[in-house]
Write a protein that holds these residues in place. Structure first.
Motif, mmCIF file in Angstrom:
data_model
loop_
_atom_site.group_PDB
_atom_site.id
_atom_site.type_symbol
_atom_site.label_atom_id
_atom_site.label_comp_id
_atom_site.label_asym_id
_atom_site.label_seq_id
_atom_site.Cartn_x
_atom_site.Cartn_y
_atom_site.Cartn_z
ATOM 1 N N PRO A 272 0.966 -1.339 0.067
ATOM 2 C CA PRO A 272 -0.090 -0.183 -0.406
ATOM 3 C C PRO A 272 0.534 0.928 0.325
ATOM 4 O O PRO A 272 2.028 1.781 0.085
ATOM 5 C CB PRO A 272 -0.903 -0.163 1.172
ATOM 6 C CG PRO A 272 -0.094 -0.544 2.184
ATOM 7 C CD PRO A 272 0.580 -1.941 1.082
ATOM 8 N N PHE A 273 0.145 1.821 -0.751
ATOM 9 C CA PHE A 273 1.154 4.008 -0.956
ATOM 10 C C PHE A 273 1.389 3.987 1.022
ATOM 11 O O PHE A 273 0.746 4.313 1.657
ATOM 12 C CB PHE A 273 0.532 5.057 -1.409
ATOM 13 C CG PHE A 273 1.094 6.006 -1.785
ATOM 14 C CD1 PHE A 273 1.619 6.070 -2.641
ATOM 15 C CD2 PHE A 273 1.492 6.715 -0.780
ATOM 16 C CE1 PHE A 273 2.171 7.325 -2.742
ATOM 17 C CE2 PHE A 273 1.956 8.238 -0.334
ATOM 18 C CZ PHE A 273 2.439 8.442 -2.122
ATOM 19 N N PRO A 274 2.578 4.707 1.028
ATOM 20 C CA PRO A 274 3.042 4.746 2.169
ATOM 21 C C PRO A 274 3.035 6.376 3.260
ATOM 22 O O PRO A 274 3.834 7.016 3.415
ATOM 23 C CB PRO A 274 4.874 4.496 2.320
ATOM 24 C CG PRO A 274 4.967 4.668 1.129
ATOM 25 C CD PRO A 274 3.692 4.655 0.394
ATOM 26 N N PHE A 275 1.641 6.407 2.616
ATOM 27 C CA PHE A 275 0.771 7.570 4.394
ATOM 28 C C PHE A 275 1.543 7.378 5.587
ATOM 29 O O PHE A 275 1.460 8.017 6.687
ATOM 30 C CB PHE A 275 -0.182 7.850 3.894
ATOM 31 C CG PHE A 275 -0.535 8.031 2.650
ATOM 32 C CD1 PHE A 275 -0.306 9.493 2.011
ATOM 33 C CD2 PHE A 275 -1.753 7.394 1.429
ATOM 34 C CE1 PHE A 275 -0.538 9.986 0.770
ATOM 35 C CE2 PHE A 275 -2.019 7.941 0.317
ATOM 36 C CZ PHE A 275 -1.571 8.779 0.000
ATOM 37 N N ILE A 276 1.297 5.984 6.163
ATOM 38 C CA ILE A 276 1.681 5.661 6.936
ATOM 39 C C ILE A 276 2.743 5.071 7.293
ATOM 40 O O ILE A 276 3.596 4.292 6.838
ATOM 41 C CB ILE A 276 0.496 4.920 8.007
ATOM 42 C CG1 ILE A 276 -0.837 5.373 7.873
ATOM 43 C CG2 ILE A 276 0.425 4.472 9.723
ATOM 44 C CD1 ILE A 276 -1.800 4.468 8.451
ATOM 45 N N PRO A 279 6.886 0.048 10.201
ATOM 46 C CA PRO A 279 7.905 -0.429 10.895
ATOM 47 C C PRO A 279 8.671 -1.659 9.950
ATOM 48 O O PRO A 279 10.082 -1.535 9.955
ATOM 49 C CB PRO A 279 8.214 -1.105 12.497
ATOM 50 C CG PRO A 279 6.875 0.017 12.673
ATOM 51 C CD PRO A 279 6.209 0.157 11.459
ATOM 52 N N GLN A 280 7.969 -2.493 8.560
ATOM 53 C CA GLN A 280 8.305 -3.127 8.074
ATOM 54 C C GLN A 280 9.024 -2.917 7.053
ATOM 55 O O GLN A 280 9.387 -4.046 5.962
ATOM 56 C CB GLN A 280 7.354 -4.174 7.893
ATOM 57 C CG GLN A 280 6.533 -4.839 9.344
ATOM 58 C CD GLN A 280 7.559 -5.480 9.992
ATOM 59 O OE1 GLN A 280 8.573 -6.476 9.572
ATOM 60 N NE2 GLN A 280 7.670 -5.322 11.765
ATOM 61 N N ARG A 281 8.512 -1.792 6.606
ATOM 62 C CA ARG A 281 8.905 -1.241 5.474
ATOM 63 C C ARG A 281 9.406 -0.008 5.492
ATOM 64 O O ARG A 281 9.001 1.454 5.171
ATOM 65 C CB ARG A 281 7.758 -0.767 4.418
ATOM 66 C CG ARG A 281 7.135 -2.298 3.772
ATOM 67 C CD ARG A 281 5.318 -2.237 3.360
ATOM 68 N NE ARG A 281 5.788 -1.601 2.074
ATOM 69 C CZ ARG A 281 4.862 -0.493 1.397
ATOM 70 N NH1 ARG A 281 3.728 -0.254 2.070
ATOM 71 N NH2 ARG A 281 4.941 -0.241 0.536
ATOM 72 N N LYS A 282 10.469 0.431 5.895
ATOM 73 C CA LYS A 282 11.265 1.855 6.128
ATOM 74 C C LYS A 282 11.899 2.249 4.898
ATOM 75 O O LYS A 282 12.344 2.017 4.504
ATOM 76 C CB LYS A 282 11.912 1.894 7.551
ATOM 77 C CG LYS A 282 11.412 1.628 8.622
ATOM 78 C CD LYS A 282 12.710 1.294 9.793
ATOM 79 C CE LYS A 282 12.216 0.825 11.483
ATOM 80 N NZ LYS A 282 13.034 0.864 12.230
ATOM 81 N N ASN A 283 11.535 3.861 4.879
ATOM 82 C CA ASN A 283 11.746 4.516 4.357
ATOM 83 C C ASN A 283 11.934 4.198 2.290
ATOM 84 O O ASN A 283 12.505 3.833 1.729
ATOM 85 C CB ASN A 283 13.332 4.708 4.445
ATOM 86 C CG ASN A 283 14.134 5.501 5.630
ATOM 87 O OD1 ASN A 283 13.716 6.609 6.022
ATOM 88 N ND2 ASN A 283 14.653 4.639 6.156
#
Length: 314
Positions: A272-276, A279-283
């Motif tokens: 999903p688009f990283p609006f939030i 911790p598992q998908r940093k940066n």
């Protein structure tokens, strides 16, 4: 929502169902159609253009890569532009279609927001510093370097003069407009269609630099999911028709007289688009795609959507 589906999103951020299915697919400009419906079209071999990060796009052989360009924004605009860092940048052109495409990876300036906030920001007024026209100007279709240099220097001199002790009667507000001479290239053409020049100003002690924009029609935001990526798509349709002088200056075919420019910008990432913050998908870097085309009549929506579906990220 199915893979590759499109959702039309209203200006206020509410989803309007059923609109996506109402857009008929149309052939890309310049593609020939067989006079016999039973004749099978040969598969067009695509060419892959890749960034070092693994982001790539598959395009027809008509597309060519331009020479390496410095990462945007221009140093003359950096302190006024939205705070985002470009990591990679590629500029492509299709001379046959008179179109240009930019694909980049960047940091994520939309972290902590949501799609409604993104929609509101991109539909803010041109000249606000954060709307769609401004974003295109700062990062993708900026004014020529010599014009930015000249405008910045003129602004610096005017500001220094206004701040001298013996010029206390001068208003603290200052506005320096510089109209640009755009080179007769595709990049120069779309830069001119987006903005006639650059404006440096200070109002109530706040400095600003941005484009000088004509009128655009901003279409509703769309959400696109394809190849494991989620994109938010925005479009600015030019309202100014090309006259013969413009067609001649930029070496365009005479039949382009009366055409209008159409600009697109899409921002995406692996779903999903990283609006939030996750911790598992940093940066997670964002993928940004900008496209400009022109034509008579219908806009370039279908062409851009086909291009966007050819973007991949490993």
């Amino acid at each position: 929502m199915t893979l590759g589906g499109i959702i039309r999103v209203a200006w206020c951020g509410f989803m309007v169902p059923g609109v996506a299915a109402q857009r008929p697919a149309s052939p890309e400009r310049g593609a020939e159609q067989s006079p016999r419906s039973s004749q099978v079209q040969p598969q067009l071999e695509l060419k892959r253009f890749s960034l070092l990060s693994g982001t790539s796009i598959d395009l027809s052989p008509d597309w060519i890569e331009r020479e390496q360009m410095p990462l945007p924004p221009s140093p003359r605009l950096a302190r006024f532009a939205p705070q985002v860092t470009f990591l990679e940048f590629m500029a492509l052109e299709n001379p046959k279609m008179h179109s240009t495409l930019r694909i980049a990876t960047t940091t994520n300036p939309f972290l902590g927001g949501d799609e409604v906030a993104l929609d509101v920001q991109m539909h803010s007024a041109a000249g606000s510093g954060s709307g769609l026209a401004d974003y295109l100007f700062y990062f993708f279709f900026s004014a020529p370097r010599d014009c930015l240099d000249g405008g910045s220097e003129a602004y610096r001199k005017a500001k220094n003069q206004a701040e001298l002790p013996d010029h206390t009667a001068v208003s603290p507000d200052l506005s320096i407009r510089t109209d640009c001479q755009h080179p007769p290239t595709l990049a120069g053409f779309y830069s001119r269609q987006l903005s006639a020049g650059v404006l440096f100003q200070v109002t109530n002690g706040v400095e600003f630099a941005g484009g000088i924009y004509p009128e655009f029609y901003l279409t509703p935001m769309e959400k696109v999911e394809a190849s494991g990526l989620t994109f938010y798509v925005f479009e600015a349709q030019g309202r100014m028709r090309l006259d013969l002088a413009t067609v001649d200056h930029f070496n365009l075919p005479d039949e382009m007289q009366g055409a209008q420019a159409d600009f697109f910008w899409a921002v995406g990432a692996p779903s999903p688009f990283p609006f939030i913050r996750d911790p598992q998908r940093k940066n997670v870097p964002l993928i940004q795609v900008a496209y400009a085309g022109m034509g008579l009549g219908s806009d370039k929506h279908d062409i851009f959507m086909r291009l966007l579906r050819q973007v991949h990220s490993r």
